[in-house]
Design a protein around this motif. Structure first.
Motif, PDB file in Angstrom:
ATOM      1  N   ALA A   1       1.008  -1.097   0.010  1.00 24.64           N
ATOM      2  CA  ALA A   1      -0.038  -0.185   0.061  1.00 24.64           C
ATOM      3  C   ALA A   1       0.902   1.486  -0.168  1.00 24.64           C
ATOM      4  CB  ALA A   1      -0.927  -0.005   1.333  1.00 24.64           C
ATOM      5  N   TYR A   2       0.982   1.976  -1.053  1.00 27.82           N
ATOM      6  CA  TYR A   2       1.845   2.998  -1.204  1.00 27.82           C
ATOM      7  C   TYR A   2       1.264   4.430  -1.386  1.00 27.82           C
ATOM      8  CZ  TYR A   2       5.912   0.076  -1.848  1.00 27.82           C
ATOM      9  OH  TYR A   2       6.760  -1.160  -1.395  1.00 27.82           O
ATOM     10  N   PHE A   3       1.751   5.453  -1.153  1.00 26.67           N
ATOM     11  CA  PHE A   3       0.852   6.724  -1.223  1.00 26.67           C
ATOM     12  C   PHE A   3       1.799   7.924  -1.676  1.00 26.67           C
ATOM     13  CE2 PHE A   3      -0.817   4.098   2.382  1.00 26.67           C
ATOM     14  CZ  PHE A   3      -2.113   4.159   1.984  1.00 26.67           C
ATOM     15  N   ARG A   4       1.468   8.662  -2.697  1.00 23.04           N
ATOM     16  CA  ARG A   4       1.774   9.852  -3.071  1.00 23.04           C
ATOM     17  C   ARG A   4       1.833  10.889  -2.150  1.00 23.04           C
ATOM     18  NH1 ARG A   4       5.345  12.739  -5.233  1.00 23.04           N
ATOM     19  NH2 ARG A   4       5.463  13.294  -7.381  1.00 23.04           N
ATOM     20  N   VAL A   5       2.798  11.664  -2.152  1.00 24.80           N
ATOM     21  CA  VAL A   5       2.977  12.853  -1.317  1.00 24.80           C
ATOM     22  C   VAL A   5       2.919  14.131  -2.097  1.00 24.80           C
ATOM     23  CG1 VAL A   5       4.090  14.065   0.668  1.00 24.80           C
ATOM     24  CG2 VAL A   5       4.086  11.788   0.448  1.00 24.80           C
ATOM     25  N   HIS A   6       2.079  15.103  -1.970  1.00 24.83           N
ATOM     26  CA  HIS A   6       2.100  16.342  -2.755  1.00 24.83           C
ATOM     27  C   HIS A   6       2.031  17.428  -1.678  1.00 24.83           C
ATOM     28  CE1 HIS A   6       1.668  14.550  -6.907  1.00 24.83           C
ATOM     29  NE2 HIS A   6       2.744  15.535  -6.840  1.00 24.83           N
ATOM     30  N   HIS A   7       2.264  18.800  -1.759  1.00 22.61           N
ATOM     31  CA  HIS A   7       2.311  19.743  -0.654  1.00 22.61           C
ATOM     32  C   HIS A   7       1.586  20.847  -1.673  1.00 22.61           C
ATOM     33  CE1 HIS A   7       4.955  17.881   1.940  1.00 22.61           C
ATOM     34  NE2 HIS A   7       5.880  17.976   1.148  1.00 22.61           N
ATOM     35  N   PHE A   8       0.656  21.647  -0.793  1.00 21.11           N
ATOM     36  CA  PHE A   8      -0.169  22.784  -1.163  1.00 21.11           C
ATOM     37  C   PHE A   8      -1.212  22.094  -2.099  1.00 21.11           C
ATOM     38  CE2 PHE A   8       3.820  24.750  -0.248  1.00 21.11           C
ATOM     39  CZ  PHE A   8       3.403  25.576   0.554  1.00 21.11           C
ATOM     40  N   ALA A   9      -1.696  20.922  -2.172  1.00 21.57           N
ATOM     41  CA  ALA A   9      -2.543  20.200  -2.875  1.00 21.57           C
ATOM     42  C   ALA A   9      -3.718  19.550  -2.313  1.00 21.57           C
ATOM     43  CB  ALA A   9      -1.901  19.353  -3.888  1.00 21.57           C
ATOM     44  N   ARG A  10      -4.801  19.239  -2.992  1.00 23.95           N
ATOM     45  CA  ARG A  10      -6.141  18.590  -2.353  1.00 23.95           C
ATOM     46  C   ARG A  10      -5.628  17.151  -2.399  1.00 23.95           C
ATOM     47  NH1 ARG A  10     -11.548  21.913  -3.690  1.00 23.95           N
ATOM     48  NH2 ARG A  10     -11.263  23.679  -2.094  1.00 23.95           N
ATOM     49  N   GLN A  11      -4.391  16.589  -1.963  1.00 26.57           N
ATOM     50  CA  GLN A  11      -4.133  15.284  -2.143  1.00 26.57           C
ATOM     51  C   GLN A  11      -3.693  14.930  -0.801  1.00 26.57           C
ATOM     52  OE1 GLN A  11      -1.834  14.338  -5.527  1.00 26.57           O
ATOM     53  NE2 GLN A  11      -2.658  16.231  -6.656  1.00 26.57           N
ATOM     54  N   LEU A  12      -2.817  13.973  -0.591  1.00 24.43           N
ATOM     55  CA  LEU A  12      -2.223  13.498   0.758  1.00 24.43           C
ATOM     56  C   LEU A  12      -0.898  14.117   0.689  1.00 24.43           C
ATOM     57  CD1 LEU A  12      -2.719   9.477   0.338  1.00 24.43           C
ATOM     58  CD2 LEU A  12      -3.858  10.860   2.027  1.00 24.43           C
ATOM     59  N   SER A  13      -0.693  14.513   1.977  1.00 25.01           N
ATOM     60  CA  SER A  13       0.501  15.331   2.038  1.00 25.01           C
ATOM     61  C   SER A  13       1.518  14.881   3.074  1.00 25.01           C
ATOM     62  CB  SER A  13       0.245  16.747   2.488  1.00 25.01           C
ATOM     63  OG  SER A  13      -0.677  16.959   3.443  1.00 25.01           O
ATOM     64  N   SER A  14       1.261  15.155   4.428  1.00 29.42           N
ATOM     65  CA  SER A  14       2.275  14.919   5.566  1.00 29.42           C
ATOM     66  C   SER A  14       2.015  13.248   5.512  1.00 29.42           C
ATOM     67  CB  SER A  14       1.875  15.208   6.837  1.00 29.42           C
ATOM     68  OG  SER A  14       2.430  14.914   7.946  1.00 29.42           O
ATOM     69  N   PRO A  15       2.953  12.380   5.227  1.00 29.74           N
ATOM     70  CA  PRO A  15       2.671  10.773   5.300  1.00 29.74           C
ATOM     71  C   PRO A  15       2.890  10.149   6.478  1.00 29.74           C
ATOM     72  CG  PRO A  15       5.056  11.365   4.511  1.00 29.74           C
ATOM     73  CD  PRO A  15       4.269  12.700   4.777  1.00 29.74           C
ATOM     74  N   PHE A  16       3.547  10.474   7.319  1.00 31.10           N
ATOM     75  CA  PHE A  16       3.963   9.541   8.651  1.00 31.10           C
ATOM     76  C   PHE A  16       2.547   9.477   9.348  1.00 31.10           C
ATOM     77  CE2 PHE A  16       8.191  11.044   7.082  1.00 31.10           C
ATOM     78  CZ  PHE A  16       8.487   9.686   6.821  1.00 31.10           C
TER      79      PHE A  16
END
Length: 340
Positions: A45-60
Motif C-alpha cells: 500500500a503506497y501513497f503519493r505525497v504532494h504539498h499545497f494540493a488537495r491530495q495526501l501530504s504529510s505521510p507519517f
C-alpha cells in the motif's frame, strides 16, 4: 513472481461526483483500502505525497495508522519530496512509523515533481546554498537522512541530561533496525538511477521519465533499470536491490469498468516537458478485457525487469471499487503472466 501493490495519490474534491470529498475522507479511505488490499492478498500500500494540493501530504501519520491496522502488507510512499524535509525529524517520524508497522515501511523519496506553488519548499524554511539548486538540496537532505538511519551516534550528550544517557555519542531515536535498507529513490533519469544505486537505495520508476533516447517509454524504462542494476553491482553492495514500476492498469470485467475506463485507455506514450525545460516521456495506460490485457502487459519490458508493480488507483471512485480493481488484476491477470 512479482510483488503487486497499489499507489494512491489521495485526491479529494468537494465535487458531488467524488466519493472522496475531504482531506478526512482521503486519509480514512486510504487506511480502509490498505486493509482491503491486504485481505485480497496484495503486497503493498503506497501513497503519493504532494504539498499545497488537495491530495495526501504529510505521510507519517497515515503510514503509522495503516501499520497499526494491518499485519502483513508493505507500507510505503511514492514519493516524498526531499526538498521539503528536515532529515533528522524525518528519521524520527519514519523510525516510529516503522516500529508501529513491525518493520514493513518502504519509503520512496525523490527530488519531487512539478509543484502547486513556486518553490514551495521555501515556505517550509528551506533554501538551497549559494550556487545550488533545489535538486542539489534534495540530494543533500537525502544523504543526511541515510546517514542518521544507520543508527550511529553523532550528537554530543549533555553533561547534565534530564534522563541518564547511554555511553558515547547519541543517535536519533527511535531507531528502527533495517529501515536504511528500505529506502527507495524515485528516479526519472538513468543518471539519478545510477546515483541511487551507488548510495544503496532501491529504485522506484514511475509512469514518466526523461526522454533520453526517443524509444518507447517501456523500453527506456527497462534500460534505466538495467543501468541501475549495473551501477549497484559495481558499488559492491551485499544485499540484492529492489525495483518498482508503476502503471495504470484496468481489467474490464463488468459494465462499471467499461463505463469508467472502456474508452479511456491511452494506448500510446505521450511527450511533454517538466518545468518547461526537460523533455519527458509519459507511459501509456492499460484498459482492456483480461485476455487482451495479458497480451499487452507481456510486451512491457520494464514490468518484466521489475520485481514490484504498483497499480495506480482512482481513489475518488471509492474503496469498494478500488478493491475490485486490485482484485481483478491479482486474480485474472497476474496468474496468466506468471506473476503469482
Amino acid at each position: 513472481m512479482k510483488k503487486i501493490g497499489f499507489l494512491s495519490f489521495g485526491h479529494w474534491t468537494p465535487s458531488p461526483q467524488s466519493q472522496t470529498r475531504s482531506a478526512a475522507d482521503a486519509l480514512l479511505q486510504s487506511i480502509d483500502l490498505a486493509v482491503a488490499a491486504e485481505e485480497l492478498g496484495a503486497d503493498g500500500a503506497y501513497f503519493r505525497v504532494h504539498h499545497f494540493a488537495r491530495q495526501l501530504s504529510s505521510p507519517f501519520p497515515l503510514l503509522a495508522a495503516v501499520g497499526a491496522k494491518t499485519r502483513r502488507i508493505e507500507i510505503g510512499t511514492g514519493v516524498i519530496d526531499m526538498r521539503y524535509e528536515n532529515p533528522l525529524y524525518m528519521a524520527e517520524d519514519a523510525g516510529a512509523a516503522d516500529l508501529i508497522a513491525g518493520g514493513r515501511l518502504q519509503l520512496g523519496i525523490s527530488r519531487g515533481s512539478p509543484e502547486q506553488v513556486i518553490d514551495g519548499w521555501r515556505y517550509f524554511g528551506y533554501q538551497p546554498g549559494e550556487g545550488r539548486t533545489g535538486a542539489d538540496m534534495a540530494r543533500q537532505h537525502t544523504e543526511a537522512l541515510l546517514g542518521v538511519l544507520q543508527g550511529k551516534g553523532f550528537a554530543q550528550p549533555s553533561p547534565r541530561p534530564m534522563f541518564p544517557n547511554p555511553p558515547g555519542l547519541l543517535r536519533i531515536e527511535p531507531h528502527s533496525e533495517g529501515l536504511r535498507d528500505r529506502i527507495w529513490w524515485g528516479s526519472s533519469s538513468n543518471a539519478t538511477a545510477a546515483w541511487a544505486a551507488k548510495l544503496g537505495m532501491n529504485l522506484q520508476s514511475s509512469t514518466l521519465k526523461d526522454d533520453e533516447t526517443g524509444e518507447p517509454f517501456h523500453v527506456q524504462q527497462a534500460q534505466q533499470i538495467r543501468a541501475y542494476r549495473e551501477a549497484w553491482k559495481e558499488a559492491g553492495h551485499a544485499r540484492a536491490p529492489r525495483v518498482s514500476v508503476s502503471r495504470s492498469i484496468f481489467a474490464l470485467v463488468n459494465e462499471q469498468d467499461r463505463m469508467y475506463f472502456g474508452r479511456s485507455g491511452q494506448e500510446d506514450d505521450s511527450i511533454g516537458f517538466i518545468d518547461d525545460k526537460t523533455r519527458a516521456i509519459f507511459g501509456r495506460s492499460y484498459a482492456a478485457e483480461p485476455d487482451r490485457l495479458v497480451r499487452q502487459l507481456a510486451q512491457d519490458e520494464a514490468i518484466a525487469e521489475a520485481d514490484t508493480l504498483l497499480l495506480t488507483v482512482p481513489n475518488q471512485l471509492g474503496v469498494d471499487y478500488n478493491a475490485h480493481v486490485i482484485e481483478s488484476i491479482l486474480t485474472l491477470v497476474a496468474p496468466a503472466l506468471g506473476w503469482r
